[in-house]
Structure formats: structure tokens, C-alpha cells
Design a protein around this motif. Structure first.
Motif, PDB file in Angstrom:
ATOM      1  N   ASP A   1     -18.743  -7.763  36.476  1.00 30.43           N
ATOM      2  CA  ASP A   1     -19.884  -8.258  36.574  1.00 30.43           C
ATOM      3  C   ASP A   1     -20.010  -8.081  38.072  1.00 30.43           C
ATOM      4  OD1 ASP A   1     -19.898  -9.516  34.296  1.00 30.43           O
ATOM      5  OD2 ASP A   1     -19.192 -11.695  35.108  1.00 30.43           O
ATOM      6  N   GLY A   2     -21.465  -7.480  38.163  1.00 27.57           N
ATOM      7  CA  GLY A   2     -22.091  -7.590  39.774  1.00 27.57           C
ATOM      8  C   GLY A   2     -21.887  -6.069  40.154  1.00 27.57           C
ATOM      9  N   HIS A   3     -21.776  -5.060  39.667  1.00 28.49           N
ATOM     10  CA  HIS A   3     -21.727  -3.712  40.117  1.00 28.49           C
ATOM     11  C   HIS A   3     -22.000  -2.762  39.083  1.00 28.49           C
ATOM     12  CE1 HIS A   3     -17.900  -2.900  38.278  1.00 28.49           C
ATOM     13  NE2 HIS A   3     -17.479  -3.981  38.518  1.00 28.49           N
ATOM     14  N   ALA A   4     -22.322  -1.315  39.528  1.00 25.53           N
ATOM     15  CA  ALA A   4     -22.662  -0.532  38.447  1.00 25.53           C
ATOM     16  C   ALA A   4     -21.753  -0.146  37.235  1.00 25.53           C
ATOM     17  CB  ALA A   4     -22.955   0.741  39.215  1.00 25.53           C
ATOM     18  N   GLY A   5     -22.148  -0.167  36.314  1.00 20.79           N
ATOM     19  CA  GLY A   5     -21.452  -0.099  35.109  1.00 20.79           C
ATOM     20  C   GLY A   5     -20.658  -1.378  34.727  1.00 20.79           C
ATOM     21  N   GLY A   6     -21.167  -2.445  35.286  1.00 24.11           N
ATOM     22  CA  GLY A   6     -20.575  -3.813  34.985  1.00 24.11           C
ATOM     23  C   GLY A   6     -20.526  -4.300  33.517  1.00 24.11           C
ATOM     24  N   PHE A   7     -21.875  -3.936  33.096  1.00 22.00           N
ATOM     25  CA  PHE A   7     -22.208  -4.231  31.379  1.00 22.00           C
ATOM     26  C   PHE A   7     -21.243  -3.687  30.493  1.00 22.00           C
ATOM     27  CE2 PHE A   7     -24.356  -3.605  27.515  1.00 22.00           C
ATOM     28  CZ  PHE A   7     -24.504  -4.952  27.204  1.00 22.00           C
ATOM     29  N   ALA A   8     -20.722  -2.663  30.787  1.00 20.80           N
ATOM     30  CA  ALA A   8     -19.823  -1.913  29.911  1.00 20.80           C
ATOM     31  C   ALA A   8     -18.287  -2.485  30.209  1.00 20.80           C
ATOM     32  CB  ALA A   8     -19.629  -0.523  30.176  1.00 20.80           C
ATOM     33  N   GLU A   9     -18.196  -2.642  31.356  1.00 18.49           N
ATOM     34  CA  GLU A   9     -16.940  -3.271  31.537  1.00 18.49           C
ATOM     35  C   GLU A   9     -16.620  -4.706  31.100  1.00 18.49           C
ATOM     36  OE1 GLU A   9     -15.654  -2.696  35.707  1.00 18.49           O
ATOM     37  OE2 GLU A   9     -16.166  -0.653  35.623  1.00 18.49           O
ATOM     38  N   ALA A  10     -17.798  -5.297  31.255  1.00 14.62           N
ATOM     39  CA  ALA A  10     -17.644  -6.750  30.809  1.00 14.62           C
ATOM     40  C   ALA A  10     -17.828  -6.877  29.266  1.00 14.62           C
ATOM     41  CB  ALA A  10     -19.075  -7.500  31.379  1.00 14.62           C
ATOM     42  N   ILE A  11     -18.227  -5.949  28.476  1.00 16.70           N
ATOM     43  CA  ILE A  11     -18.308  -6.185  27.224  1.00 16.70           C
ATOM     44  C   ILE A  11     -16.747  -5.779  26.685  1.00 16.70           C
ATOM     45  CG2 ILE A  11     -18.788  -4.844  25.041  1.00 16.70           C
ATOM     46  CD1 ILE A  11     -20.934  -6.759  26.139  1.00 16.70           C
ATOM     47  N   ARG A  12     -16.158  -4.722  27.521  1.00 13.06           N
ATOM     48  CA  ARG A  12     -14.705  -4.366  26.996  1.00 13.06           C
ATOM     49  C   ARG A  12     -13.918  -5.570  27.421  1.00 13.06           C
ATOM     50  NH1 ARG A  12     -14.147  -0.671  30.609  1.00 13.06           N
ATOM     51  NH2 ARG A  12     -15.336   1.048  29.514  1.00 13.06           N
ATOM     52  N   ALA A  13     -13.985  -6.119  28.487  1.00  9.11           N
ATOM     53  CA  ALA A  13     -13.152  -7.421  28.895  1.00  9.11           C
ATOM     54  C   ALA A  13     -13.187  -8.564  28.101  1.00  9.11           C
ATOM     55  CB  ALA A  13     -13.676  -7.771  30.418  1.00  9.11           C
ATOM     56  N   TRP A  14     -14.628  -8.811  27.710  1.00  7.49           N
ATOM     57  CA  TRP A  14     -14.712 -10.027  26.713  1.00  7.49           C
ATOM     58  C   TRP A  14     -14.156  -9.785  25.384  1.00  7.49           C
ATOM     59  CZ3 TRP A  14     -20.093 -10.001  29.363  1.00  7.49           C
ATOM     60  CH2 TRP A  14     -20.184 -11.054  30.172  1.00  7.49           C
ATOM     61  N   ARG A  15     -14.168  -8.642  24.835  1.00 10.62           N
ATOM     62  CA  ARG A  15     -13.663  -8.152  23.736  1.00 10.62           C
ATOM     63  C   ARG A  15     -12.270  -8.148  23.525  1.00 10.62           C
ATOM     64  NH1 ARG A  15     -11.305  -3.426  22.208  1.00 10.62           N
ATOM     65  NH2 ARG A  15     -12.346  -2.269  23.781  1.00 10.62           N
ATOM     66  N   GLN A  16     -11.797  -7.560  24.672  1.00 11.03           N
ATOM     67  CA  GLN A  16     -10.108  -7.657  24.773  1.00 11.03           C
ATOM     68  C   GLN A  16      -9.699  -8.841  25.099  1.00 11.03           C
ATOM     69  OE1 GLN A  16      -9.620  -4.808  28.019  1.00 11.03           O
ATOM     70  NE2 GLN A  16      -9.687  -3.013  27.039  1.00 11.03           N
ATOM     71  N   ARG A  17     -10.483  -9.985  25.457  1.00 13.91           N
ATOM     72  CA  ARG A  17     -10.129 -11.372  25.608  1.00 13.91           C
ATOM     73  C   ARG A  17     -10.123 -12.169  24.239  1.00 13.91           C
ATOM     74  NH1 ARG A  17     -13.823 -11.832  30.142  1.00 13.91           N
ATOM     75  NH2 ARG A  17     -12.684 -11.499  32.060  1.00 13.91           N
ATOM     76  N   ARG A  18     -10.964 -11.752  23.477  1.00 17.19           N
ATOM     77  CA  ARG A  18     -10.855 -12.244  21.895  1.00 17.19           C
ATOM     78  C   ARG A  18      -9.676 -11.365  21.263  1.00 17.19           C
ATOM     79  NH1 ARG A  18     -15.352 -14.523  20.125  1.00 17.19           N
ATOM     80  NH2 ARG A  18     -14.031 -15.094  18.493  1.00 17.19           N
ATOM     81  N   GLY A  19      -9.164 -10.368  21.613  1.00 18.77           N
ATOM     82  CA  GLY A  19      -8.094  -9.706  20.935  1.00 18.77           C
ATOM     83  C   GLY A  19      -8.553  -8.845  19.772  1.00 18.77           C
ATOM     84  N   TRP A  20      -9.803  -8.401  19.898  1.00 14.73           N
ATOM     85  CA  TRP A  20     -10.506  -7.669  19.056  1.00 14.73           C
ATOM     86  C   TRP A  20     -10.505  -6.147  19.333  1.00 14.73           C
ATOM     87  CZ3 TRP A  20     -15.650 -10.687  17.742  1.00 14.73           C
ATOM     88  CH2 TRP A  20     -15.349 -11.841  17.224  1.00 14.73           C
ATOM     89  N   THR A  21     -10.469  -5.375  17.997  1.00 15.69           N
ATOM     90  CA  THR A  21     -10.760  -3.786  18.431  1.00 15.69           C
ATOM     91  C   THR A  21     -12.130  -3.653  18.619  1.00 15.69           C
ATOM     92  OG1 THR A  21     -10.695  -3.450  15.915  1.00 15.69           O
ATOM     93  CG2 THR A  21      -8.746  -3.398  17.048  1.00 15.69           C
ATOM     94  N   GLN A  22     -12.745  -2.390  18.656  1.00 21.90           N
ATOM     95  CA  GLN A  22     -14.190  -1.989  18.734  1.00 21.90           C
ATOM     96  C   GLN A  22     -14.612  -2.404  17.025  1.00 21.90           C
ATOM     97  OE1 GLN A  22     -14.378   1.839  20.299  1.00 21.90           O
ATOM     98  NE2 GLN A  22     -14.527   0.994  22.342  1.00 21.90           N
ATOM     99  N   GLU A  23     -13.847  -1.898  16.171  1.00 21.22           N
ATOM    100  CA  GLU A  23     -14.261  -2.109  14.843  1.00 21.22           C
ATOM    101  C   GLU A  23     -14.321  -3.487  14.619  1.00 21.22           C
ATOM    102  OE1 GLU A  23     -11.565  -0.084  15.788  1.00 21.22           O
ATOM    103  OE2 GLU A  23     -12.583   1.857  15.472  1.00 21.22           O
ATOM    104  N   GLU A  24     -13.637  -4.398  14.931  1.00 20.51           N
ATOM    105  CA  GLU A  24     -13.841  -5.788  14.776  1.00 20.51           C
ATOM    106  C   GLU A  24     -14.863  -6.220  15.437  1.00 20.51           C
ATOM    107  OE1 GLU A  24      -8.928  -7.280  13.826  1.00 20.51           O
ATOM    108  OE2 GLU A  24      -9.872  -6.913  16.151  1.00 20.51           O
ATOM    109  N   LEU A  25     -15.195  -5.964  16.534  1.00 24.29           N
ATOM    110  CA  LEU A  25     -16.508  -6.443  17.097  1.00 24.29           C
ATOM    111  C   LEU A  25     -17.790  -5.961  16.500  1.00 24.29           C
ATOM    112  CD1 LEU A  25     -18.044  -7.804  19.525  1.00 24.29           C
ATOM    113  CD2 LEU A  25     -17.815  -5.826  21.037  1.00 24.29           C
ATOM    114  N   SER A  26     -17.651  -4.838  16.021  1.00 26.76           N
ATOM    115  CA  SER A  26     -18.758  -4.073  15.237  1.00 26.76           C
ATOM    116  C   SER A  26     -18.763  -5.000  13.949  1.00 26.76           C
ATOM    117  CB  SER A  26     -18.311  -2.816  14.571  1.00 26.76           C
ATOM    118  OG  SER A  26     -19.198  -2.210  13.585  1.00 26.76           O
ATOM    119  N   HIS A  27     -17.814  -5.421  13.422  1.00 26.22           N
ATOM    120  CA  HIS A  27     -18.070  -6.032  11.960  1.00 26.22           C
ATOM    121  C   HIS A  27     -18.777  -7.511  12.499  1.00 26.22           C
ATOM    122  CE1 HIS A  27     -17.019  -7.323   7.896  1.00 26.22           C
ATOM    123  NE2 HIS A  27     -17.037  -8.679   8.568  1.00 26.22           N
ATOM    124  N   ALA A  28     -18.384  -8.151  13.713  1.00 30.57           N
ATOM    125  CA  ALA A  28     -18.735  -9.730  13.848  1.00 30.57           C
ATOM    126  C   ALA A  28     -20.187  -9.547  14.318  1.00 30.57           C
ATOM    127  CB  ALA A  28     -17.716 -10.044  15.018  1.00 30.57           C
TER     128      ALA A  28
END
Length: 262
Positions: free
Chosen positions: A5-32
């Protein structure tokens, strides 16, 4: 301040962090979410600087993050007052986002009918269902299965379903499982498939009916409401595999709510 949050590239890092908190792979986030794995990968690598509003909403729903918070992360990351609704023409990432979006999934698997089967809410005015509604609209807890919410009474299920119905824009299916002997799952599946305009031959087996039901709901937001259920075995075949759906179950007065499918 949370990661990303709050700096350049923050959106990409936030998505990755929230996905990892859910314990999901990129494929699982894609499906959901309904976005393609390619689009998720592009977002997490920071290649998509100005995601569409629909993309932000789909990610927010899947990750159970308030849309306003995710949008603010986008604004800070790109340094603009508002995320643009469309990206650059011909952008590889934009094409990837749109090719498997929710609207695209609906187009590939259109519903012939949109059921609105909820009975009228006749419960006492003071009946509070806010906690149940919050669970229904919170988004998927598993990437390959609808959220399952159990309640103790049919009137709670019916009121909560009405309050949450706007979230499930593709329709609401309703069935009472009361009866002696117990209503068979196959009978409920046949009725639901007729409601969806996807009837099956009389000789279809339970497994075939359940598979047809899951196929009919793929890519859609549907709320399935069952009341007077007797057992987990009775509701098992009626659980959608689509994460954008939800199953709300009220068990009968003599059957405690079971944890088997939780």
C-alpha cells in the motif's frame, strides 16, 4: 501500512499479499474471481498500471477486500484521482482480463431462465439476520466451491436470502426438503434444472444431475436456499462448485447443523 500500500507498484504487491494471506495460488484466485491466470500474473508483476473498474470489483469480491480500499490502492499506485475504466487499446493484459471475465463466462454459459424463487418474508419484523447476510455477501471462502452458510430456522434463511439477493444477480433457487420420507437430492436437482431451463432425461442418475447442475451454474452468481434439511448427505449433491454462488441451508428442528461440509 500493509504490504503493497501507498507507493509505486503497491497495487501489484497488495494483490499478491492478499492472495497469499488466503493461501491461494494464482490459479485459485483466477477461478474465484473470474479473471484469467494470465491476467492475475500480469497484475502481480505490475504490467497492468490502470486496471479496469470491473477488474478491481472482481478481485475485491474474490479476496473479500472492500472495493473502496482496493481502488484507493490503485489510485496511489498510479498517481491519479481515479482508475480509468479502459486500458490502452491492444494491451495484452487488458485482452487477458476481458477474455475470461465474469461477463465472458456468462456469455459462454448463458442461463435460459433467471429464477427468482424466494418465498415471501413473513417472519417477525424484529428478526435480525445481519450476521447471516454478512456471511453470504462476504465472498468465497474456497476457490472451487460455493460458500455454505447454515442457519437454524427457515424464516432466518428466507429473510437473509432476500436481503442478500442483490449480490446474486443471476437468480435465487429455493427448495423445501421437508417430507416423509426425506426428499431425495435427485428430485431437487431435477426441479432446479427445470427452473434453469436445463432439464435432463428421466433416466439421468444422481451424479449426472449433480454434474448438470454444477455446469449450469458455472460463471454465474446464484444463491441456492434449502430449508428443512435433514442431513449433510441430503445437501451434498446440491452444493455448487462455482465460487461466486452461495448455499444457504436451514436444517429441520430435529437435526443439528452439521460441520461435515464446512
Amino acid at each position: 501500512m500493509e504490504e503493497g500500500d501507498g507507493h509505486a507498484g503497491g497495487f501489484a504487491e497488495a494483490i499478491r499479499a492478499w492472495r497469499q494471506r488466503r493461501g491461494w495460488t494464482q490459479e485459485e484466485l483466477s477461478h474465484a474471481s473470474g479473471l484469467s491466470t494470465r491476467a492475475i500474473r500480469s497484475l502481480e508483476r505490475g504490467r497492468t498500471q490502470k486496471p479496469r473498474r470491473t477488474t478491481v470489483q472482481m478481485l475485491a469480491d474474490a479476496l473479500q477486500v472492500p472495493r473502496a480500499r482496493l481502488t484507493e490502492t490503485v489510485r496511489r499506485a498510479v498517481g491519479e484521482a481515479e482508475s480509468e475504466a479502459d486500458g490502452e487499446a491492444g494491451s495484452e493484459a487488458d485482452a487477458a482480463e476481458s477474455e475470461t471475465s465474469l461477463s465472458g463466462a456468462r456469455a459462454l454459459n448463458p442461463l435460459l431462465r433467471v429464477p427468482r424463487e424466494l418465498p415471501p418474508d413473513l417472519a417477525d419484523h424484529e428478526l435480525d439476520v445481519r450476521e447471516v447476510v454478512a456471511k453470504l455477501v462476504a465472498g468465497p471462502t474456497e476457490p472451487y466451491r460455493a460458500a455454505i452458510v447454515r442457519v437454524a430456522a427457515a424464516e432466518v434463511a428466507i429473510r437473509a436470502a432476500h436481503h442478500a439477493s442483490a449480490k446474486f444477480s443471476d437468480g435465487q433457487l429455493f427448495a423445501s426438503l421437508a417430507g416423509t420420507p426425506a426428499v431425495a437430492p435427485a428430485a431437487v436437482l431435477r426441479r432446479f434444472l427445470r427452473s434453469l431451463g436445463a432439464d435432463r432425461p428421466a433416466e439421468a442418475t444422481l451424479d449426472e444431475l449433480a454434474a448438470a447442475f454444477r455446469s449450469a451454474l458455472a460463471g454465474h452468481r446464484m444463491l441456492v436456499v434449502l430449508v428443512d434439511a435433514r442431513s449433510e448427505a441430503q445437501i451434498g449433491p446440491l452444493v455448487p462448485a462455482e465460487a461466486r454462488c452461495a448455499l444457504l441451508v436451514a436444517f429441520g428442528p430435529h437435526r443439528p447443523m452439521g460441520p461435515e461440509l464446512a
